[in-house]
Design a protein around this motif. Structure first.
Motif, mmCIF file in Angstrom:
data_model
loop_
_atom_site.group_PDB
_atom_site.id
_atom_site.type_symbol
_atom_site.label_atom_id
_atom_site.label_comp_id
_atom_site.label_asym_id
_atom_site.label_seq_id
_atom_site.Cartn_x
_atom_site.Cartn_y
_atom_site.Cartn_z
ATOM 1 N N ILE A 19 -6.126 7.695 -1.080
ATOM 2 C CA ILE A 19 -6.316 9.120 -0.794
ATOM 3 C C ILE A 19 -5.016 9.882 -1.025
ATOM 4 O O ILE A 19 -5.019 10.978 -1.615
ATOM 5 N N THR A 20 -3.893 9.310 -0.597
ATOM 6 C CA THR A 20 -2.616 10.008 -0.777
ATOM 7 C C THR A 20 -2.269 10.156 -2.257
ATOM 8 O O THR A 20 -1.807 11.215 -2.679
ATOM 9 N N PHE A 23 0.830 -1.202 0.000
ATOM 10 C CA PHE A 23 0.000 0.000 0.000
ATOM 11 C C PHE A 23 0.867 1.255 0.000
ATOM 12 O O PHE A 23 0.607 2.209 -0.748
ATOM 13 N N LYS A 55 -1.223 2.998 10.266
ATOM 14 C CA LYS A 55 -0.930 2.327 9.001
ATOM 15 C C LYS A 55 -0.105 3.236 8.090
ATOM 16 O O LYS A 55 -0.137 4.458 8.213
ATOM 17 N N ASN A 104 -0.860 9.488 12.601
ATOM 18 C CA ASN A 104 -1.883 8.646 11.985
ATOM 19 C C ASN A 104 -2.423 7.686 13.039
ATOM 20 O O ASN A 104 -1.822 6.645 13.302
ATOM 21 N N TYR A 150 -3.517 10.269 5.082
ATOM 22 C CA TYR A 150 -3.189 8.849 5.052
ATOM 23 C C TYR A 150 -4.233 8.060 4.274
ATOM 24 O O TYR A 150 -5.261 8.592 3.885
ATOM 25 N N GLU A 151 -3.916 6.767 4.066
ATOM 26 C CA GLU A 151 -4.625 5.808 3.211
ATOM 27 C C GLU A 151 -4.114 5.953 1.772
ATOM 28 O O GLU A 151 -4.078 7.054 1.210
ATOM 29 N N SER A 152 -3.756 4.822 1.174
ATOM 30 C CA SER A 152 -3.010 4.853 -0.091
ATOM 31 C C SER A 152 -3.769 5.528 -1.231
ATOM 32 O O SER A 152 -3.203 6.360 -1.938
ATOM 33 N N THR A 208 2.077 4.839 -3.114
ATOM 34 C CA THR A 208 2.366 6.271 -2.973
ATOM 35 C C THR A 208 3.767 6.605 -3.476
ATOM 36 O O THR A 208 3.963 7.605 -4.185
ATOM 37 N N LEU A 222 -4.576 5.520 12.922
ATOM 38 C CA LEU A 222 -4.819 4.169 12.409
ATOM 39 C C LEU A 222 -3.554 3.314 12.470
ATOM 40 O O LEU A 222 -3.625 2.089 12.399
ATOM 41 N N ALA A 282 1.421 7.329 5.025
ATOM 42 C CA ALA A 282 0.909 8.631 5.425
ATOM 43 C C ALA A 282 1.874 9.645 4.842
ATOM 44 O O ALA A 282 3.067 9.368 4.703
#
Length: 250
Positions: free
Chosen positions: A86-87, A33, A70, A66, A82-84, A37, A68, A73
C-alpha cells in the motif's frame, strides 16, 4: 534519507520531531517489507526522513500510529499509511519521476500475481533463517532448502516467459523491487544452509537478474551486507535481537 542507519527507538522512548512537510518512514533496518518502501523512495528520488523502531520492544507512540505494530509505515503531515504494498503504491501515484507500476492493468495484475507466487518460497526461507539450528536436523535443512528453491523456480520461468532481463521488462520496475529484498537474505543463507545456493545451471536468468539488481543505485544505497545479516540472525537466535549493528558502527 536522514536516519536510515540510526539507532532504533524502543518502548518508553519519546518520538523524535517529525517534519510535517516531509515524508517520514517508520522502518526497521533488517525488515524486507520496509526495505520495499525505502527502495521505491530512493528510486523516485523522494526526500524522506527515517525513524527506526524496535519490533521486539515497540515504542508506544509507534503503536498509536500503526496499531498493527508493523513496518513500514509512512507519515506525511497527519496522514499515516502502512503495509508495504500500500505504501509503495501511494508513493508511486503521488510523487513524480518514473512510474514504477505498469500502466497496463493486465500487466500490473500479472506482476502482482507473480509477487504472490514468489511469497510461497518464504515459509521455508524463514524456517531456515530463524529456526534454532540445534532443533533443525540435516534432513530438515535439506528438505526446506529444496522446497525454497523449487518455489523460487517460478521466477526463473517468469524471466524465460517474459524474455526480458528484469521482471518489469527491459528496465527495473515495481515488481523487481517487491521481490528483491529477500534475495539479499537468500544470498546469505549458504553460510548456514549450504544447500541454498542458486545453481546458475538451473537459475541462469535469475542469477543474471541478481547481478543487475546489485548494480542499481537504490539497491546499493540501502544494501545490508551478508556479514550484517548473519550477525543480526545470530543475535535474534540468541534471544537478544540487536537492531543497531549498523548504527553502532557510525
Amino acid at each position: 534519507m536522514n536516519g536510515i542507519n540510526t539507532k532504533h527507538f524502543e518502548t518508553g522512548s519519546k518520538c523524535p520531531p517529525i517534519d510535517p512537510e516531509k515524508l517520514t518512514v517508520y522502518n526497521m533496518r533488517y525488515c524486507p517489507f520496509a526495505q520495499r518502501t525505502i527502495l521505491v523512495l530512493l528510486k523516485k528520488n523522494v526526500p524522506f526522513d527515517t525513524i527506526n523502531v524496535s519490533l521486539s520492544k515497540k515504542p508506544e507512540w509507534f503503536l498509536e500510529r500503526n496499531p498493527l505494530g508493523k513496518v513500514p509505515a509512512i507519515q506525511i503531515g497527519d496522514k499515516i499509511i502502512y503495509e508495504s504494498m500500500i505504501t509503495v503504491d501511494y508513493i508511486d501515484r503521488v510523487y513524480g519521476g518514473k512510474t514504477l507500476n505498469p500502466k497496463d492493468p493486465y500487466q500490473d495484475a500479472l506482476d502482482r500475481m507473480l509477487i504472490e507466487r514468489f511469497t510461497l518460497a518464504l515459509p521455508p526461507h524463514y524456517r531456515l533463517f530463524y529456526g534454532q539450528p540445534s532443533e533443525i536436523t540435516p534432513e530438515q535443512r535439506k528438505e526446506w532448502s529444496q522446497e525454497m528453491l523449487d518455489k523460487l523456480y517460478v521466477l526463473e520461468e517468469a524471466l524465460l516467459e517474459r524474455q526480458t532481463p528484469y521482471f518489469g521488462g527491459d528496465s527495473l520496475m515495481m515488481v523487481d523491487y517487491m521481490i528483491w529484498p529477500w534475495f539479499e537474505r537468500i544470498l546469505a543463507m549458504p553460510a548456514f544452509a549450504p544447500e541454498c545456493v542458486l545453481d546458475p545451471k538451473r537459475f541462469g536468468r535469475l542469477v543474471k537478474w541478481i547481478e543487475l539488481m546489485e548494480q542499481d543505485s537504490a539497491v546499493k544505497a540501502y544494501r545490508v551486507t551478508t556479514e550484517d545479516f548473519l550477525e543480526f540472525r545470530r543475535s535474534k537466535l540468541e534471544g537478544n535481537t540487536n537492531y543497531n549493528i549498523i548504527a553502532d558502527r557510525q
